[in-house]
Design a protein around this motif. Structure first.
Motif, PDB file in Angstrom:
ATOM      1  N   GLY A 108       7.123  -7.853   4.652  1.00 37.52           N
ATOM      2  CA  GLY A 108       6.516  -6.701   4.009  1.00 37.52           C
ATOM      3  C   GLY A 108       5.181  -7.138   3.446  1.00 37.52           C
TER       4      GLY A 108
ATOM      5  N   GLY B 186      10.311  -6.017   3.286  1.00 37.80           N
ATOM      6  CA  GLY B 186       9.666  -6.364   2.027  1.00 37.80           C
ATOM      7  C   GLY B 186       9.436  -7.862   1.917  1.00 37.80           C
TER       8      GLY B 186
ATOM      9  N   THR C  81       7.890  -5.491  -1.000  1.00 42.80           N
ATOM     10  CA  THR C  81       6.900  -4.474  -1.286  1.00 42.80           C
ATOM     11  C   THR C  81       7.082  -4.070  -2.740  1.00 42.80           C
ATOM     12  OG1 THR C  81       6.053  -2.308  -0.612  1.00 42.80           O
ATOM     13  CG2 THR C  81       8.428  -2.604  -0.526  1.00 42.80           C
TER      14      THR C  81
ATOM     15  N   GLN D 110      -1.200   0.566  -3.474  1.00 41.15           N
ATOM     16  CA  GLN D 110       0.158   0.020  -3.596  1.00 41.15           C
ATOM     17  C   GLN D 110       1.203   1.122  -3.443  1.00 41.15           C
ATOM     18  OE1 GLN D 110       0.941  -2.675  -6.934  1.00 41.15           O
ATOM     19  NE2 GLN D 110      -1.265  -2.992  -7.148  1.00 41.15           N
TER      20      GLN D 110
ATOM     21  N   SER E 292       1.517   2.055   0.186  1.00 39.26           N
ATOM     22  CA  SER E 292       2.214   0.994   0.911  1.00 39.26           C
ATOM     23  C   SER E 292       3.709   1.012   0.611  1.00 39.26           C
ATOM     24  CB  SER E 292       1.614  -0.364   0.541  1.00 39.26           C
ATOM     25  OG  SER E 292       2.274  -1.417   1.209  1.00 39.26           O
ATOM     26  N   LEU E 293       4.049   1.204  -0.656  1.00 38.44           N
ATOM     27  CA  LEU E 293       5.458   1.250  -1.049  1.00 38.44           C
ATOM     28  C   LEU E 293       6.183   2.374  -0.318  1.00 38.44           C
ATOM     29  CD1 LEU E 293       7.943   0.633  -2.766  1.00 38.44           C
ATOM     30  CD2 LEU E 293       6.876   1.912  -4.649  1.00 38.44           C
TER      31      LEU E 293
ATOM     32  N   HIS F  81       6.863   1.463   3.277  1.00 31.18           N
ATOM     33  CA  HIS F  81       7.954   0.505   3.424  1.00 31.18           C
ATOM     34  C   HIS F  81       9.311   1.176   3.191  1.00 31.18           C
ATOM     35  CE1 HIS F  81       4.692  -2.453   3.138  1.00 31.18           C
ATOM     36  NE2 HIS F  81       5.536  -3.388   3.531  1.00 31.18           N
TER      37      HIS F  81
END
Length: 267
Positions: A65, A95, A97, A111, A114-115, A118
């Motif tokens: 991740g 991850g 993440t 962020q 991106s989270l 994921h």
């Protein structure tokens, strides 16, 4: 080798800290009873090295991740990329993440994006999500709840050291909390109390090595074999023998990281 078995659910065996003696570090872990290690890849360029380590050692599995602290410096990955990478036989989780506003608050929006990506990949791949959370409890709880409602996934809050509210939010979603060396530090009583309030069947152990070595190695390089020292503190937290606590965390790991458990059974 000890007869009591335990799993280091989160370490970084590809880091240069281990380059001079990686095989010896893994051998020491096995001798201590750490029969499985999940080495976490946090940047796409590192994946070939991480994958090679897991392929070379029966006891090592890997994940990938984009770490939240690296989001601003790396090309974003896609859900399709993550799902494709997850098809490797020893790839067992998505991850790490998450969100880190302590060191990298300036990239908070990236962020969050991106989270969520994921989370979607974990749901699609059917693999557990591995979460890093620091100084972002409210956003973390909200995003995990929203994404889980959208497409359910399993998850572990790695190296859990956040507050009781995030612990409860994660547990209410069916997630797991992972105990690192931080929980063994003398001044971490508040964190130990959070773990004591958690169901035993939702607790994992990890080193996050080479970081956060538990006593009696605090301040030194951590390694997977030291999982045992954190787990002994965990046993005290739950009022159990080390053997019973280790057995509980093994069952928990198998339930969450089903792909790793199936690999071990096949082997």
């Amino acid at each position: 080798m000890t007869s009591v078995q335990i799993t280091d659910s989160h370490c970084h065996l590809d880091f240069p800290d281990f380059d001079e003696e990686r095989d010896a570090v893994i051998a020491r872990a096995i001798a201590a009873g750490v029969t499985r290690m999940v080495t976490i890849c946090t940047k796409l360029p590192a994946l070939p090295k991480v994958q090679a380590i897991s392929e070379a050692h029966q006891q090592v599995f890997h994940t990938f991740g984009v770490h939240p602290m690296s989001v601003a410096d790396h090309e974003p990955v896609t859900v399709d990329q993550l799902v494709e990478l997850s098809k490797h036989p020893k790839f067992v989780g998505i991850g790490e993440t998450g969100l880190d506003y302590h060191y990298t608050s300036e990239s908070a929006e990236a962020q969050k994006t991106s989270l969520r990506l994921h989370c979607a990949a974990a749901a699609e791949a059917g693999l557990p999500l591995i979460i890093h959370a620091r100084a972002a409890d409210e956003d973390m709880a909200r995003i995990l709840a929203e994404e889980h409602a959208n497409a359910p996934f399993a998850c572990v809050m790695h190296c859990f050291s956040s507050g009781a509210d995030l612990a409860r939010a994660a547990l209410d979603l069916g997630f797991y909390l992972s105990m690192s060396g931080i929980a063994a530090f003398p001044k971490s009583q508040e964190l130990r109390d959070i773990f004591a309030d958690a169901p035993l069947d939702r607790v994992l152990v990890e080193t996050d090595s080479p970081y956060l070595a538990p006593p009696p190695y605090r301040g030194k390089r951590n390694e997977p074999g030291y999982t045992v020292h954190t787990a002994k503190v965990g046993a005290e937290v739950f009022g159990l023998s080390y053997e019973d606590f280790a057995a509980a965390t093994q069952a928990n790991f198998d339930r969450l990281f089903t792909k790793a458990a199936q690999w071990a059974e096949a082997a």
